[in-house]
Design a protein around this motif. Structure first.
Motif, PDB file in Angstrom:
ATOM      1  N   MET A 194      65.326  11.482   4.291  1.00  0.00           N
ATOM      2  CA  MET A 194      64.657  11.732   5.530  1.00  0.00           C
ATOM      3  C   MET A 194      63.277  11.081   5.479  1.00  0.00           C
ATOM      4  SD  MET A 194      63.295  15.175   7.282  1.00  0.00           S
ATOM      5  CE  MET A 194      61.941  15.079   6.154  1.00  0.00           C
ATOM      6  N   LEU A 195      62.911  10.447   6.560  1.00  0.00           N
ATOM      7  CA  LEU A 195      61.610   9.784   6.629  1.00  0.00           C
ATOM      8  C   LEU A 195      60.517  10.720   7.131  1.00  0.00           C
ATOM      9  CD1 LEU A 195      62.869   6.483   8.263  1.00  0.00           C
ATOM     10  CD2 LEU A 195      62.366   6.883   5.834  1.00  0.00           C
ATOM     11  N   LYS A 196      60.847  11.477   8.191  1.00  0.00           N
ATOM     12  CA  LYS A 196      59.899  12.424   8.775  1.00  0.00           C
ATOM     13  C   LYS A 196      60.679  13.398   9.643  1.00  0.00           C
ATOM     14  CE  LYS A 196      58.904   9.338  12.657  1.00  0.00           C
ATOM     15  NZ  LYS A 196      57.887   8.559  13.353  1.00  0.00           N
ATOM     16  N   SER A 197      60.020  14.483  10.047  1.00  0.00           N
ATOM     17  CA  SER A 197      60.653  15.457  10.930  1.00  0.00           C
ATOM     18  C   SER A 197      59.591  16.081  11.813  1.00  0.00           C
ATOM     19  CB  SER A 197      61.378  16.532  10.124  1.00  0.00           C
ATOM     20  OG  SER A 197      60.459  17.270   9.339  1.00  0.00           O
ATOM     21  N   ALA A 198      60.038  16.764  12.857  1.00  0.00           N
ATOM     22  CA  ALA A 198      59.092  17.420  13.758  1.00  0.00           C
ATOM     23  C   ALA A 198      59.801  18.438  14.627  1.00  0.00           C
ATOM     24  CB  ALA A 198      58.394  16.390  14.647  1.00  0.00           C
ATOM     25  N   GLY A 199      59.026  19.421  15.062  1.00  0.00           N
ATOM     26  CA  GLY A 199      59.488  20.378  16.042  1.00  0.00           C
ATOM     27  C   GLY A 199      58.910  20.013  17.395  1.00  0.00           C
ATOM     28  N   TYR A 200      59.671  20.273  18.433  1.00  0.00           N
ATOM     29  CA  TYR A 200      59.260  19.980  19.802  1.00  0.00           C
ATOM     30  C   TYR A 200      59.460  21.227  20.648  1.00  0.00           C
ATOM     31  CZ  TYR A 200      59.720  15.099  18.325  1.00  0.00           C
ATOM     32  OH  TYR A 200      59.588  13.907  17.675  1.00  0.00           O
ATOM     33  N   SER A 201      58.541  21.482  21.568  1.00  0.00           N
ATOM     34  CA  SER A 201      58.688  22.618  22.467  1.00  0.00           C
ATOM     35  C   SER A 201      58.989  22.122  23.880  1.00  0.00           C
ATOM     36  CB  SER A 201      57.440  23.497  22.461  1.00  0.00           C
ATOM     37  OG  SER A 201      56.324  22.773  22.915  1.00  0.00           O
ATOM     38  N   LYS A 202      59.722  22.938  24.617  1.00  0.00           N
ATOM     39  CA  LYS A 202      60.118  22.596  25.984  1.00  0.00           C
ATOM     40  C   LYS A 202      58.911  22.687  26.906  1.00  0.00           C
ATOM     41  CE  LYS A 202      63.592  22.393  29.119  1.00  0.00           C
ATOM     42  NZ  LYS A 202      64.786  21.719  29.186  1.00  0.00           N
ATOM     43  N   GLY A 207      58.512  21.984  30.798  1.00  0.00           N
ATOM     44  CA  GLY A 207      59.183  21.589  32.044  1.00  0.00           C
ATOM     45  C   GLY A 207      60.575  21.078  31.761  1.00  0.00           C
ATOM     46  N   ASP A 208      60.840  19.809  32.101  1.00  0.00           N
ATOM     47  CA  ASP A 208      62.175  19.246  31.914  1.00  0.00           C
ATOM     48  C   ASP A 208      62.290  18.354  30.681  1.00  0.00           C
ATOM     49  OD1 ASP A 208      60.596  17.184  32.801  1.00  0.00           O
ATOM     50  OD2 ASP A 208      62.021  16.445  34.292  1.00  0.00           O
ATOM     51  N   HIS A 209      61.293  18.391  29.789  1.00  0.00           N
ATOM     52  CA  HIS A 209      61.345  17.560  28.580  1.00  0.00           C
ATOM     53  C   HIS A 209      60.745  18.321  27.389  1.00  0.00           C
ATOM     54  CE1 HIS A 209      57.304  16.848  30.155  1.00  0.00           C
ATOM     55  NE2 HIS A 209      56.935  16.529  28.926  1.00  0.00           N
ATOM     56  N   PHE A 210      60.882  17.742  26.213  1.00  0.00           N
ATOM     57  CA  PHE A 210      60.321  18.321  24.991  1.00  0.00           C
ATOM     58  C   PHE A 210      59.127  17.497  24.525  1.00  0.00           C
ATOM     59  CE2 PHE A 210      64.523  20.129  24.967  1.00  0.00           C
ATOM     60  CZ  PHE A 210      64.344  21.385  24.412  1.00  0.00           C
ATOM     61  N   GLU A 211      58.093  18.179  24.024  1.00  0.00           N
ATOM     62  CA  GLU A 211      56.902  17.507  23.492  1.00  0.00           C
ATOM     63  C   GLU A 211      56.678  17.937  22.048  1.00  0.00           C
ATOM     64  OE1 GLU A 211      53.456  18.121  25.914  1.00  0.00           O
ATOM     65  OE2 GLU A 211      54.402  17.263  27.693  1.00  0.00           O
ATOM     66  N   LEU A 212      56.145  17.008  21.256  1.00  0.00           N
ATOM     67  CA  LEU A 212      55.821  17.298  19.863  1.00  0.00           C
ATOM     68  C   LEU A 212      54.966  18.557  19.793  1.00  0.00           C
ATOM     69  CD1 LEU A 212      55.873  16.221  16.885  1.00  0.00           C
ATOM     70  CD2 LEU A 212      53.682  15.155  17.403  1.00  0.00           C
ATOM     71  N   ASN A 213      55.355  19.485  18.910  1.00  0.00           N
ATOM     72  CA  ASN A 213      54.614  20.733  18.769  1.00  0.00           C
ATOM     73  C   ASN A 213      54.724  21.196  17.317  1.00  0.00           C
ATOM     74  OD1 ASN A 213      53.177  23.062  19.214  1.00  0.00           O
ATOM     75  ND2 ASN A 213      54.926  24.178  20.046  1.00  0.00           N
ATOM     76  N   THR A 214      53.795  20.732  16.487  1.00  0.00           N
ATOM     77  CA  THR A 214      53.783  21.135  15.082  1.00  0.00           C
ATOM     78  C   THR A 214      52.428  21.770  14.768  1.00  0.00           C
ATOM     79  OG1 THR A 214      52.930  19.006  14.326  1.00  0.00           O
ATOM     80  CG2 THR A 214      55.333  19.232  14.421  1.00  0.00           C
ATOM     81  N   THR A 215      52.364  22.487  13.666  1.00  0.00           N
ATOM     82  CA  THR A 215      51.117  23.142  13.277  1.00  0.00           C
ATOM     83  C   THR A 215      50.007  22.137  13.003  1.00  0.00           C
ATOM     84  OG1 THR A 215      51.849  23.212  10.984  1.00  0.00           O
ATOM     85  CG2 THR A 215      52.273  25.163  12.329  1.00  0.00           C
ATOM     86  N   THR A 216      50.381  20.911  12.665  1.00  0.00           N
ATOM     87  CA  THR A 216      49.395  19.878  12.337  1.00  0.00           C
ATOM     88  C   THR A 216      49.164  18.879  13.465  1.00  0.00           C
ATOM     89  OG1 THR A 216      51.090  18.435  11.430  1.00  0.00           O
ATOM     90  CG2 THR A 216      50.031  19.989   9.892  1.00  0.00           C
ATOM     91  N   GLY A 217      50.028  18.908  14.499  1.00  0.00           N
ATOM     92  CA  GLY A 217      49.937  17.928  15.573  1.00  0.00           C
ATOM     93  C   GLY A 217      50.475  16.569  15.189  1.00  0.00           C
ATOM     94  N   ARG A 218      51.179  16.503  14.070  1.00  0.00           N
ATOM     95  CA  ARG A 218      51.753  15.232  13.596  1.00  0.00           C
ATOM     96  C   ARG A 218      53.158  15.498  13.064  1.00  0.00           C
ATOM     97  NH1 ARG A 218      52.257  15.537   8.302  1.00  0.00           N
ATOM     98  NH2 ARG A 218      50.874  16.835   7.076  1.00  0.00           N
ATOM     99  N   PHE A 219      53.861  14.416  12.730  1.00  0.00           N
ATOM    100  CA  PHE A 219      55.171  14.555  12.100  1.00  0.00           C
ATOM    101  C   PHE A 219      55.003  15.125  10.697  1.00  0.00           C
ATOM    102  CE2 PHE A 219      56.012  11.213  15.220  1.00  0.00           C
ATOM    103  CZ  PHE A 219      57.179  11.684  15.788  1.00  0.00           C
ATOM    104  N   PHE A 220      56.019  15.830  10.232  1.00  0.00           N
ATOM    105  CA  PHE A 220      56.033  16.300   8.851  1.00  0.00           C
ATOM    106  C   PHE A 220      56.641  15.206   7.982  1.00  0.00           C
ATOM    107  CE2 PHE A 220      56.472  20.427  11.209  1.00  0.00           C
ATOM    108  CZ  PHE A 220      55.179  20.836  10.992  1.00  0.00           C
ATOM    109  N   THR A 221      56.162  15.104   6.753  1.00  0.00           N
ATOM    110  CA  THR A 221      56.649  14.067   5.840  1.00  0.00           C
ATOM    111  C   THR A 221      57.906  14.530   5.104  1.00  0.00           C
ATOM    112  OG1 THR A 221      55.399  14.876   3.945  1.00  0.00           O
ATOM    113  CG2 THR A 221      54.267  13.334   5.436  1.00  0.00           C
TER     114      THR A 221
END
Length: 78
Positions: A1-9, A11-25
């Motif tokens: 795996m290169l990176k991962s991230a959580g996204y929150s809904k 409206g009608d799309h998902f946006e990046l939503n992590t504790t750090t504001g960035r992708f996880f390594t």
């Protein structure tokens, strides 16, 4: 795996939503999920006991095969 991230809904799309504001390594993933080695064996599973997020949440994992092919996998937690 290169990176991962959580996204929150949002409206009608998902946006990046992590504790750090960035992708996880990949290192973050290995530590949090207790992965032994670099691979999760077929049929095996791993769990992050401190996972966060309020459904609906989407998790995405950006990966690369041994031959260099890149792909994204994940799912929505409702």
């Amino acid at each position: 795996m290169l990176k991962s991230a959580g996204y929150s809904k949002q409206g009608d799309h998902f946006e990046l939503n992590t504790t750090t504001g960035r992708f996880f390594t990949a290192t973050d993933f290995i530590e949090w999920y207790g992965v032994q080695g670099e691979w999760i064996e077929p049929g095996a599973s791993v769990v992050d006991p401190n996972n966060f997020g309020t459904p609906p949440t989407m998790w995405a994992y950006y990966c690369e095969t041994e031959s260099g092919r890149r792909f994204v996998t994940g799912g929505i937690i409702r």
